[in-house]
Write an enzyme that holds these catalytic residues in place. Structure first.
Site, PDB file in Angstrom:
ATOM      1  N   ALA A 169     -52.450  30.300  19.927  1.00  0.00           N
ATOM      2  CA  ALA A 169     -51.689  29.056  19.795  1.00  0.00           C
ATOM      3  C   ALA A 169     -51.101  28.739  21.163  1.00  0.00           C
ATOM      4  O   ALA A 169     -50.892  29.634  21.989  1.00  0.00           O
ATOM      5  CB  ALA A 169     -50.593  29.232  18.760  1.00  0.00           C
TER       6      ALA A 169
ATOM      7  N   GLU B 172     -57.023  34.547  14.488  1.00  0.00           N
ATOM      8  CA  GLU B 172     -56.770  34.074  13.119  1.00  0.00           C
ATOM      9  C   GLU B 172     -57.786  33.007  12.706  1.00  0.00           C
ATOM     10  O   GLU B 172     -58.198  32.939  11.549  1.00  0.00           O
ATOM     11  CB  GLU B 172     -55.333  33.551  13.026  1.00  0.00           C
ATOM     12  CG  GLU B 172     -54.324  34.697  13.156  1.00  0.00           C
ATOM     13  CD  GLU B 172     -52.899  34.220  13.417  1.00  0.00           C
ATOM     14  OE1 GLU B 172     -52.679  33.553  14.447  1.00  0.00           O
ATOM     15  OE2 GLU B 172     -52.022  34.515  12.591  1.00  0.00           O
TER      16      GLU B 172
ATOM     17  N   GLY C 275     -53.709  33.095  17.571  1.00  0.00           N
ATOM     18  CA  GLY C 275     -54.257  32.056  16.698  1.00  0.00           C
ATOM     19  C   GLY C 275     -55.776  31.954  16.781  1.00  0.00           C
ATOM     20  O   GLY C 275     -56.425  31.512  15.831  1.00  0.00           O
TER      21      GLY C 275
ATOM     22  N   GLU D 160     -48.816  38.618  19.260  1.00  0.00           N
ATOM     23  CA  GLU D 160     -47.601  37.817  19.043  1.00  0.00           C
ATOM     24  C   GLU D 160     -46.319  38.602  19.248  1.00  0.00           C
ATOM     25  O   GLU D 160     -45.324  38.059  19.752  1.00  0.00           O
ATOM     26  CB  GLU D 160     -47.610  37.200  17.627  1.00  0.00           C
ATOM     27  CG  GLU D 160     -48.605  36.072  17.436  1.00  0.00           C
ATOM     28  CD  GLU D 160     -50.016  36.526  17.092  1.00  0.00           C
ATOM     29  OE1 GLU D 160     -50.292  37.741  17.188  1.00  0.00           O
ATOM     30  OE2 GLU D 160     -50.836  35.670  16.722  1.00  0.00           O
TER      31      GLU D 160
END
Ligand code: DAK
Length: 257
Positions: free
Chosen positions: A66, A114, A111, A134
């Site tokens: 992200a 993911e 992300g 993270e």
């Protein structure tokens, strides 16, 4: 919003999506997620869809996570909205009725990992790097990693990755079942073409039903899941595809689906 953030190439129902922010290693920001969701909403409606490949632009990254710059100043409410947008988009990718394959061509972090976890399977280049880093940024995975990662690789390995934030190479990703195969980066294209041929040669309804049986069955108890398989198996005898497939075998020719 630029349409170019997601490049779409369609070859006879096999659609390739390229996340196109190479200068930021294809990091997922709100604009990329919005554009991806728009593209996916169009794909959902297509009866001629045979498969989807998703990859990242450039030779360095699939998706490096992200977008940290965009997230930095977010309030808890804004963070929740951002995660909701990402979860919704990733779910749409996961629930496309056809096989979705991640072509992981480099960094696949946070992300990005993911996103790959929501694909039906993943093929990685040998320079790919995976991880859920993270905790190194003071947060936990917010795009489904704490739930899809243990389902893919088991809870012990998932806890190892999400609590240490360590990065793993493609060989380890293969060993733990995070990806299905690893190949030199230059061979990813050839793999994509081979896969297109394979999917185009199979019964399209059978492929969709097979995906549905696996996905929906995983969320059910075994007896219910087996009943679902039986229903989808029987459904296969309702259309022309099964007659063509079995007829072709008996007539010693290739099926024409
Ligand atoms: N976000 C934004 N920009 C990124 C980025 C990212 N995730 N990753 C790389 N970039 C940018 C870099 O800032 C740099 O930009 P410029 O400085 O050139 O402007 C450019 O991409 C090239 O990166 P590097 O110069 O760093 O390249 P290197 O080869 O030296 O290093 C690297 C590559 C992948 C090791 C490094 O870039 C890196 O460590 N990137 C960050 C990886 C990462 O930590 N990913 C996870 C991000 S967090 C939520 C909760 C959690 C999350 C989301 C939501 N909610 C509850 C809302 C978290 C999700 C994440 O994914």
């Amino acid at each position: 919003m630029s349409e170019n953030l997601i490049e779409v190439v369609d070859a006879a129902g096999l659609v390739r999506l390229t996340i196109n922010r190479p200068k930021a290693l294809n990091a997922l920001n709100s604009a990329v997620l919005s554009e991806l969701e728009r593209v996916l909403s169009e794909l959902e409606a297509r009866d001629d869809l045979r498969g989807v490949l998703i990859t990242g632009a450039g030779e360095k990254a699939f998706v490096a996570g992200a977008d940290i710059a965009e997230m930095h100043e977010k309030t808890p409410e804004e963070a929740r909205a951002f995660a909701s947008q990402a979860l919704r988009t990733i779910k749409r990718l996961e629930t496309l009725p056809v096989p979705v394959v991640a072509l992981v061509n480099g960094f696949c972090l946070g992300g990005g990992c993911e996103l790959a976890l929501a694909c039906d399977w993943a093929v990685a280049s040998d320079n790919a790097v995976f991880g859920q880093p993270e905790v190194l940024l003071g947060v936990i995975p917010g795009f489904g990693g704490t739930q899809r990662l243990p389902r893919r690789v088991g809870p012990a390995m998932a806890l190892d990755l999400v609590t240490t934030g360590r990065k793993i190479d493609a060989a380890e990703a293969l060993r733990i079942g995070l990806v299905n195969r690893v190949m030199p980066q230059a061979e990813l294209e050839a793999y994509a073409e081979e896969l297109a041929k394979q999917l185009a040669g199979n019964g399209p309804a059978a492929v969709r039903n097979a995906k549905q049986a696996v996905h929906d069955g995983m969320d059910q108890d075994l007896d219910s899941a087996l009943a679902l398989e039986t229903a989808l198996f029987a459904l296969g005898f309702a259309g022309s595809e099964q007659k063509e497939g079995m007829g072709a075998f008996l007539e010693k020719r290739k099926p024409n689906f």
